[in-house]
Design an enzyme around this catalytic site. Structure first.
Site, PDB file in Angstrom:
ATOM      1  N   ASP A   1       1.050  -1.272  -0.129  1.00  0.00           N
ATOM      2  CA  ASP A   1       0.058   0.196  -0.109  1.00  0.00           C
ATOM      3  C   ASP A   1       0.740   1.373  -0.264  1.00  0.00           C
ATOM      4  O   ASP A   1       2.267   1.552   0.323  1.00  0.00           O
ATOM      5  CB  ASP A   1      -1.013  -0.027   0.982  1.00  0.00           C
ATOM      6  CG  ASP A   1      -2.076   0.724   0.989  1.00  0.00           C
ATOM      7  OD1 ASP A   1      -1.872   1.189   0.334  1.00  0.00           O
ATOM      8  OD2 ASP A   1      -2.126   1.231   2.652  1.00  0.00           O
TER       9      ASP A   1
ATOM     10  N   ASP B   1      -9.434   3.678  -1.555  1.00  0.00           N
ATOM     11  CA  ASP B   1      -9.551   4.552  -0.727  1.00  0.00           C
ATOM     12  C   ASP B   1     -11.505   4.719  -1.038  1.00  0.00           C
ATOM     13  O   ASP B   1     -11.607   5.869  -1.701  1.00  0.00           O
ATOM     14  CB  ASP B   1      -9.450   5.552  -0.075  1.00  0.00           C
ATOM     15  CG  ASP B   1      -7.968   5.180   0.756  1.00  0.00           C
ATOM     16  OD1 ASP B   1      -8.198   3.862   0.713  1.00  0.00           O
ATOM     17  OD2 ASP B   1      -7.367   5.892   1.071  1.00  0.00           O
TER      18      ASP B   1
ATOM     19  N   GLU C   1       2.184   4.339  -3.985  1.00  0.00           N
ATOM     20  CA  GLU C   1       2.519   5.842  -5.077  1.00  0.00           C
ATOM     21  C   GLU C   1       3.763   6.531  -5.195  1.00  0.00           C
ATOM     22  O   GLU C   1       4.269   6.306  -6.729  1.00  0.00           O
ATOM     23  CB  GLU C   1       1.763   7.298  -5.258  1.00  0.00           C
ATOM     24  CG  GLU C   1       0.110   6.296  -5.454  1.00  0.00           C
ATOM     25  CD  GLU C   1      -0.051   4.947  -4.330  1.00  0.00           C
ATOM     26  OE1 GLU C   1       0.027   6.307  -2.935  1.00  0.00           O
ATOM     27  OE2 GLU C   1      -0.919   4.611  -4.534  1.00  0.00           O
TER      28      GLU C   1
HETATM   29  C1  GLC Z   1      -5.222   3.428   2.656  1.00  0.00           C
HETATM   30  C2  GLC Z   1      -5.029   2.415   2.189  1.00  0.00           C
HETATM   31  C3  GLC Z   1      -6.428   1.838   3.456  1.00  0.00           C
HETATM   32  C4  GLC Z   1      -5.463   1.081   4.333  1.00  0.00           C
HETATM   33  C5  GLC Z   1      -4.745   2.556   5.121  1.00  0.00           C
HETATM   34  C6  GLC Z   1      -4.318   2.216   6.623  1.00  0.00           C
HETATM   35  O1  GLC Z   1      -5.773   4.733   3.070  1.00  0.00           O
HETATM   36  O2  GLC Z   1      -5.902   2.917   0.980  1.00  0.00           O
HETATM   37  O3  GLC Z   1      -6.985   0.810   2.396  1.00  0.00           O
HETATM   38  O4  GLC Z   1      -6.488   0.778   5.526  1.00  0.00           O
HETATM   39  O5  GLC Z   1      -4.149   2.716   4.288  1.00  0.00           O
HETATM   40  O6  GLC Z   1      -3.563   1.307   6.384  1.00  0.00           O
END
Ligand code: GLC
Length: 771
Positions: A371, A459, A374
């Site tokens: 995650d 998200d 980017e």
């Molecule tokens: C980002 C991710 C989300 C995750 C959060 C905390 O917003 O897109 O899915 O729960 O980070 O890690």
């Protein structure tokens, strides 16, 4: 998501880039005066999977070699040509020192598809699309750059398609006739060489086949990764995780995977676990495995800047992190506070990262969720200046990378960061767990990511609009070569009300990647966190997903062989039907199942367009949903016992097919499976199960639709890569003149003993699968 994005101050709003973007930007004009190109360029041609491909290579003045491509892995035999006979006539020029422009005609009626993740309906025409990977949580119509950057656009004119793919890691901007002038313009903000591929003319399926031949295809995922996954930001401690697992099993909600978000870590340090909250991490994972759950953990790229943290100190010593142009390590804020970023462009850094993943594999973690790659920085919202006219010089980029060609500014390669992190992860997991199918999930991605990871679209929010948008957005992801994709079922932000949860599961059971996930605030979103009635309906939907696993697994084989996505726009199969081409609130799952879900609050019926042919409706849940089934009442039922499955005696499909080539207005009660099967198909299904651990022993039923029908069934171990060496069985199935026939196509795997039967209009008979 980032804290600043959650609550923008009025000042931030006033200077928000979204407003700035509306300032007129310097538009390029085509013509000799505008062209400052003084480098080398050449065209080549070849055929890929019987599709004509022309390739233009642009080497700006002073450039010595083409940078290694992440995206393209095939090396077909290219023939140099003076002038390419390409499907699309491209004009191009260098408009500034660090900006190139391509122009092409976009006649009225031509649809534009692809471009990876775009907040859009299926047709991307009539807008400007900036491709620079960005963590922007405002998923509304004004969002431009998203987490992913796929410079691959398909031009669709009925059954005939062509496509343009820019093999560059630099930011690009696709203006797809935003000024209604029937012109397409692609801006490439780069100083480095790049290549432009023009594919076609060919059918949509053949274009994707050629494109995925060039950029690679997904390997078969492990079977468990196709099951239901349960996640939340965050299950804060072991007790909560055990509780979630217990409740899922106690309530018979089929689930394969529990996903741990950032709070399993010690102050968000990657490759650690919190000693206070997860004191027996390996034991927890073992216990979950004993209850047939796999565990997936999040792994963000950022490393906490902390001299006492070995990953940081080792990385710092070895110069593994990105730097500023001054040479100092680049530091930004993310979850761990001050954070540094591995330079995944470097082979040695990827190896180091991959080696560290042993921390997870040693503890039994089954898959990795990458995650914030980017990469997201809390202090820099948008990397690309909104009124960008050309790429700034390297020294002005906030951070730098080292590449085989020397130091390079971040923006030139930013779009690759997430993909290279996944490559490091994949190659690391291969080493630690050879001969296993890997599961990696990523938020950021670029062309070729399908070779390494599944994607989800970040998200979203618990809004009907996001449920609706999930369909065209995932369709465009699939058309960009990435079959294994999904969105957070139930929505990530805001509270998911019961009706929306049910509706989202009605669609979500057909997403290739199927995970319920939500944020840290607000109400719980696990299916058992709702009334018994809601839970019953959701359970029955998830059961349907599990029953369809043999069909879904077969579609991954199909992707691997042909590049076809699992979720397909209707035009994939019905390109000569102009109505089918327009539709983006329905989709095909493979060639045989059409999904047409309710996407609005309060609606109980919808218009469904069925293309030519005849279609059998999924009955499953319709009866129970409309009548309350005597087991589950339609009122919230406090303390009332839920039905906990046992719904297998209900007929699965209607016996009278609906006629296609027209719109049907159909009742769609809450909890019913919103899908239709094509007459002439045979769909392999299993019985209801709690996890895919039961799959290989579960009975298989071949459901026959119509008097003559055809299908396929492939069986393998669902876990190893032995299928690459022939360890699978494949059978062609046929039904005609009242007889069911099975023909072995490939035998190489010892299937477990289990009952196999076919079902035609409710009458069933045993089937022997010859080897
Ligand atoms: C980002 C991710 C989300 C995750 C959060 C905390 O917003 O897109 O899915 O729960 O980070 O890690």
């Amino acid at each position: 998501m980032t804290p600043t994005q959650a609550t923008p101050s009025p000042a931030e709003v006033a200077f928000d880039w979204q407003h700035a973007r509306k300032l007129p930007r310097q538009r390029a004009t085509i013509g000799a005066d505008a062209d400052i190109f003084a480098g080398k360029s050449y065209w080549e041609q070849c055929e890929v999977e019987r599709v004509k491909v022309a390739r233009l290579t642009v080497m700006p003045r002073g450039a010595r070699a083409l940078p290694a491509s992440f995206a393209v892995v095939a090396e077909p035999h290219w023939k140099p040509v003076k002038e390419a006979k390409a499907a699309i006539k491209l004009e191009w020029q260098q408009s500034r020192e660090a900006r190139f422009d391509l122009f092409f005609d976009l006649p009225e009626g031509v649809r534009c598809l692809g471009l990876g993740e775009r907040y859009s309906g299926l047709d991307l025409r009539g807008a400007v699309h900036t491709l620079c990977t960005t963590d922007d949580t405002h998923h509304t119509e004004s969002i431009d750059s998203t987490y992913k950057a796929f410079p691959f656009v398909i031009l669709q004119d009925g059954n005939t398609c062509s496509a343009i793919f820019i093999d560059t890691s630099a930011p690009t901007r696709f203006d797809l006739d935003s000024e209604l002038s029937e012109i397409g313009n692609i801006e490439i903000y780069s100083r480095r060489p790049f290549q432009v591929y023009v594919l076609g003319p060919a059918s949509l399926a053949n274009i994707i086949s050629a494109y995925t031949h060039l950029t690679g295809r997904s390997q078969l995922p492990p079977r468990w990764a196709l099951g239901h996954q349960q996640c939340r930001w965050s299950y804060p401690d072991e007790k909560t995780v055990r509780d979630v697992a217990r409740k899922l099993r106690a309530n018979k909600i089929p689930t394969d995977t529990i996903v741990l978000d950032i709070d399993y870590m010690d102050e968000y340090r990657v490759f650690t676990t919190s000693k206070q909250r997860f004191p027996n991490f390996a034991r927890l994972i073992r216990d979950l495995a004993d209850a047939d759950f796999r565990t997936v953990t999040i792994v963000d790229p950022g490393v906490k800047q902390d001299a006492a943290f070995p990953i940081y100190s080792q990385g710092k010593k070895e110069a593994y992190f990105c730097t500023k142009s001054s040479g100092e390590t680049f530091v930004e804020k993310v979850w761990p506070g001050l954070t540094v970023f591995p330079d995944f462009l470097q082979d040695r850094v990827r190896k180091w990262w991959g080696a560290n993943l042993q921390f997870y594999t040693d503890r039994g973690v089954a898959g990795i969720w990458n995650d914030m790659n980017e990469p997201a920085f809390f202090g820099i919202k948008h990397m690309l200046e909104v009124d960008i006219d050309e790429l700034p010089p390297d020294r002005e980029h906030p951070l730098m990378h080292s590449s085989p060609e020397g130091r390079i500014g971040h923006l030139e390669v930013r779009n690759l960061y997430g993909s290279l992190m996944c490559r490091a992860t994949y190659e690391g997991l291969q080493k630690h767990r050879p001969n296993q199918r890997q599961f990696i999930l990523t938020r950021s991605a670029s062309p070729g990511i399908q070779r390494y990871a599944a994607v989800w679209l970040g998200d979203n929010t618990s809004w009907y609009e996001h449920l609706r948008k999930s369909i065209p957005m995932l369709l465009n992801m699939g058309l960009s070569g990435v079959p294994f994709c999904g969105v957070d079922v139930g929505g990530f932000g805001a509270d998911c009300l019961p009706e929306l949860l049910i509706r989202w599961y009605e669609t979500g059971i057909f997403y290739p990647f199927f995970r319920n996930h939500c944020w840290i605030t607000g109400r719980a979103q696990e299916p058992y966190a709702y009334s018994d009635d809601v839970m019953d309906k959701v359970r029955r939907l998830i059961e349907t997903r599990y029953r369809l696993l043999p069909y879904i697994a077969g579609l991954f084989w199909e992707h691997w062989r042909t590049g076809a996505p699992l979720m397909r726009p209707l035009s994939w199969h019905y390109g000569d039907d102009p109505i089918a081409c327009e539709i983006d609130n329905q989709f095909m799952l493979g060639s045989d199942i059409l999904v047409a879900p309710i996407l609005e609050r309060g609606q109980r019926r919808r218009a469904v367009y069925l293309p030519k042919g005849r279609w059998y409706r999924f009955e499953f849940g319709r009866d129970a949903a409309s009548k309350g089934s005597g087991k589950a009442s339609s009122k919230p039922s406090k303390g009332k016992k839920s039905s906990k499955s046992g719904s297998t005696s209900e007929p699965l499909f209607g016996s009278e097919p609906l006629t296609g080539g027209k719109v049907h207005i159909l009742e769609m009660p809450l909890g019913a499976v919103p899908a239709f099967v094509r007459e002439g198909a045979i769909i392999p299904m299993t019985d209801v199960m709690q996890s895919t651990n039961e799959y290989s022993r579960s009975p298989i039923t071949f459901h026959v639709f119509g008097a003559t029908a055809k299908g396929k069934f492939i069986d393998d171990d669902g876990a190893s890569t032995d299928h690459l060496r022939g360890a699978y069985n494949e059978w062609m199935l046929a039904f005609a003149n009242g007889k069911f026939r099975v023909e072995p196509m490939h035998s190489g795997y010892k299937s477990s003993a289990r009952t196999v039967r076919y079902d035609h209009n409710g009458s069933t008979a045993q089937v022997k699968l010859p080897l």
